[in-house]
Design an enzyme around this catalytic site. Sequence first.
Site, PDB file in Angstrom:
ATOM      1  N   ASP A   1      -1.431   3.285  -5.663  1.00 12.30           N
ATOM      2  CA  ASP A   1      -1.442   2.873  -4.252  1.00 12.30           C
ATOM      3  C   ASP A   1      -2.889   2.589  -3.858  1.00 12.30           C
ATOM      4  O   ASP A   1      -3.644   3.528  -3.568  1.00 12.30           O
ATOM      5  CB  ASP A   1      -0.851   3.972  -3.380  1.00 12.30           C
ATOM      6  CG  ASP A   1      -0.798   3.620  -1.920  1.00 12.30           C
ATOM      7  OD1 ASP A   1      -1.089   2.464  -1.560  1.00 12.30           O
ATOM      8  OD2 ASP A   1      -0.485   4.517  -1.108  1.00 12.30           O
TER       9      ASP A   1
ATOM     10  N   GLU B   1      -7.595  -0.265   3.481  1.00 17.10           N
ATOM     11  CA  GLU B   1      -6.243  -0.208   4.051  1.00 17.10           C
ATOM     12  C   GLU B   1      -5.855   1.217   4.406  1.00 17.10           C
ATOM     13  O   GLU B   1      -5.159   1.452   5.401  1.00 17.10           O
ATOM     14  CB  GLU B   1      -5.236  -0.807   3.067  1.00 17.10           C
ATOM     15  CG  GLU B   1      -3.824  -0.996   3.638  1.00 17.10           C
ATOM     16  CD  GLU B   1      -2.908   0.204   3.444  1.00 17.10           C
ATOM     17  OE1 GLU B   1      -1.783   0.184   3.961  1.00 17.10           O
ATOM     18  OE2 GLU B   1      -3.314   1.189   2.768  1.00 17.10           O
ATOM     19  N   GLU B   2      -6.302   2.172   3.603  1.00 13.59           N
ATOM     20  CA  GLU B   2      -5.889   3.563   3.816  1.00 13.59           C
ATOM     21  C   GLU B   2      -6.491   4.180   5.068  1.00 13.59           C
ATOM     22  O   GLU B   2      -6.029   5.228   5.525  1.00 13.59           O
ATOM     23  CB  GLU B   2      -6.264   4.415   2.598  1.00 13.59           C
ATOM     24  CG  GLU B   2      -5.553   4.039   1.300  1.00 13.59           C
ATOM     25  CD  GLU B   2      -4.068   4.368   1.307  1.00 13.59           C
ATOM     26  OE1 GLU B   2      -3.602   5.005   2.283  1.00 13.59           O
ATOM     27  OE2 GLU B   2      -3.379   3.991   0.344  1.00 13.59           O
TER      28      GLU B   2
ATOM     29  N   ASP C   1       2.249  -4.107  -1.581  1.00 15.84           N
ATOM     30  CA  ASP C   1       1.898  -2.687  -1.544  1.00 15.84           C
ATOM     31  C   ASP C   1       2.947  -1.922  -2.347  1.00 15.84           C
ATOM     32  O   ASP C   1       3.836  -2.526  -2.960  1.00 15.84           O
ATOM     33  CB  ASP C   1       1.845  -2.192  -0.093  1.00 15.84           C
ATOM     34  CG  ASP C   1       0.803  -1.096   0.122  1.00 15.84           C
ATOM     35  OD1 ASP C   1       0.746  -0.170  -0.713  1.00 15.84           O
ATOM     36  OD2 ASP C   1       0.052  -1.161   1.119  1.00 15.84           O
TER      37      ASP C   1
ATOM     38  N   HIS D   1       0.600   9.004  -3.092  1.00 18.93           N
ATOM     39  CA  HIS D   1      -0.547   9.776  -2.629  1.00 18.93           C
ATOM     40  C   HIS D   1      -0.677  11.085  -3.414  1.00 18.93           C
ATOM     41  O   HIS D   1      -0.882  12.160  -2.850  1.00 18.93           O
ATOM     42  CB  HIS D   1      -0.471  10.044  -1.128  1.00 18.93           C
ATOM     43  CG  HIS D   1      -0.899   8.871  -0.304  1.00 18.93           C
ATOM     44  ND1 HIS D   1      -1.438   8.995   0.956  1.00 18.93           N
ATOM     45  CD2 HIS D   1      -0.887   7.540  -0.562  1.00 18.93           C
ATOM     46  CE1 HIS D   1      -1.738   7.788   1.430  1.00 18.93           C
ATOM     47  NE2 HIS D   1      -1.394   6.892   0.513  1.00 18.93           N
TER      48      HIS D   1
END
Length: 352
Positions: free
Chosen positions: A176, A208-209, A231, A318
């Site tokens: 990710d 992006e995170e 994604d 994650h």
Amino acid sequence: MNNHSLDFLKQLLATPGPSGEEVAAGRVWRREAETFADRVYADVRGSSYAVLEGGAPRVLLAGHIDEIGVMVSYIDDDGFLWFSPIGGWDPQVLVGQRVRLLGRAGDVIGVIGKKPIHQMKSEEREKASRIEDLWIDIGAANRAEAEALVRVGAAGVIDAPIYDLPGGKVVSRSIDDRIGAFTVLEALRLLARDRPRATVAAVATSQEEITFAGAHTAAFSFEPQVAIAVDVTFATDHPNADRKQYGNVRLGGGPVLSRGSANSPVVYDMLVAVAEREGIPYSVQINPRYTGTDADAIHIARGGVATGVVSIPNRYMHSPNEMIALSDVEHAVRLIAAFVRSLGPETDFIPR
């Protein structure tokens, strides 16, 4: 997937690139892009671009290259490092992990420490770990020794290797969304061999995170009429998955097409039609409010961008051990390339 692309993917996954510190991963991505793109460059926010020049429309393919990580917030007198999260961590996942910090003269390895269970009182054992109760031990004897290696503000990632698993699966940290940055560039590679009518930019977006900064700036500067954000999404083919809420998403079931919110109904219908025409398996996931991807920033850029989201099913998101099926990536690459080839100056993206 051929050996060259697989080697590129593994190099990309192995390179640390926490949000705001995507430089090294961006270099790897651009070096590969330079072998086939017409124009390759980076912008001030740390995103990387690979462009195939053509006509209309202008197409943006976005996959964010950043990953979640940690940032040193304090170094105590005994040389222990205290830290804050970069992006969304479950603190339980961090306990006992090795970390790779981007140090002053190279990478520094450390261990995330916590009081051992043998020394905990019974009530402590029942409590979930909090990030503020954890620290990083790099083996330094004192603050001066630690500061010779890292400073406050140093970022890092979990130090986890890549493994191939049976059935064409891969497990790694940074999937990710390093896999999204990989997918859009592989789609551009296919398009470079059989040129579309459109002008196409694959973009490895930054942050992006944490801020969506890369998506904001890329959509503004490139001025696309249509965009695909790639994604990962939650696979639901594991124990305790809630398929009623998150849909029936399986590793090996093909890319996932998003419906709702930032997704253009025109682009969604076109993606479905292309997938069915090309015999590409897919599933559908709903996003009634927002997508949680770069699409949320892209679709409202300038006067609006017709945007779709194509996702790769991912288990254990994650975490240091995210898992995907390579066949889903290959199908997503084919789908995106076929979609772009279907576009021309006459394509109307306005819902009517």
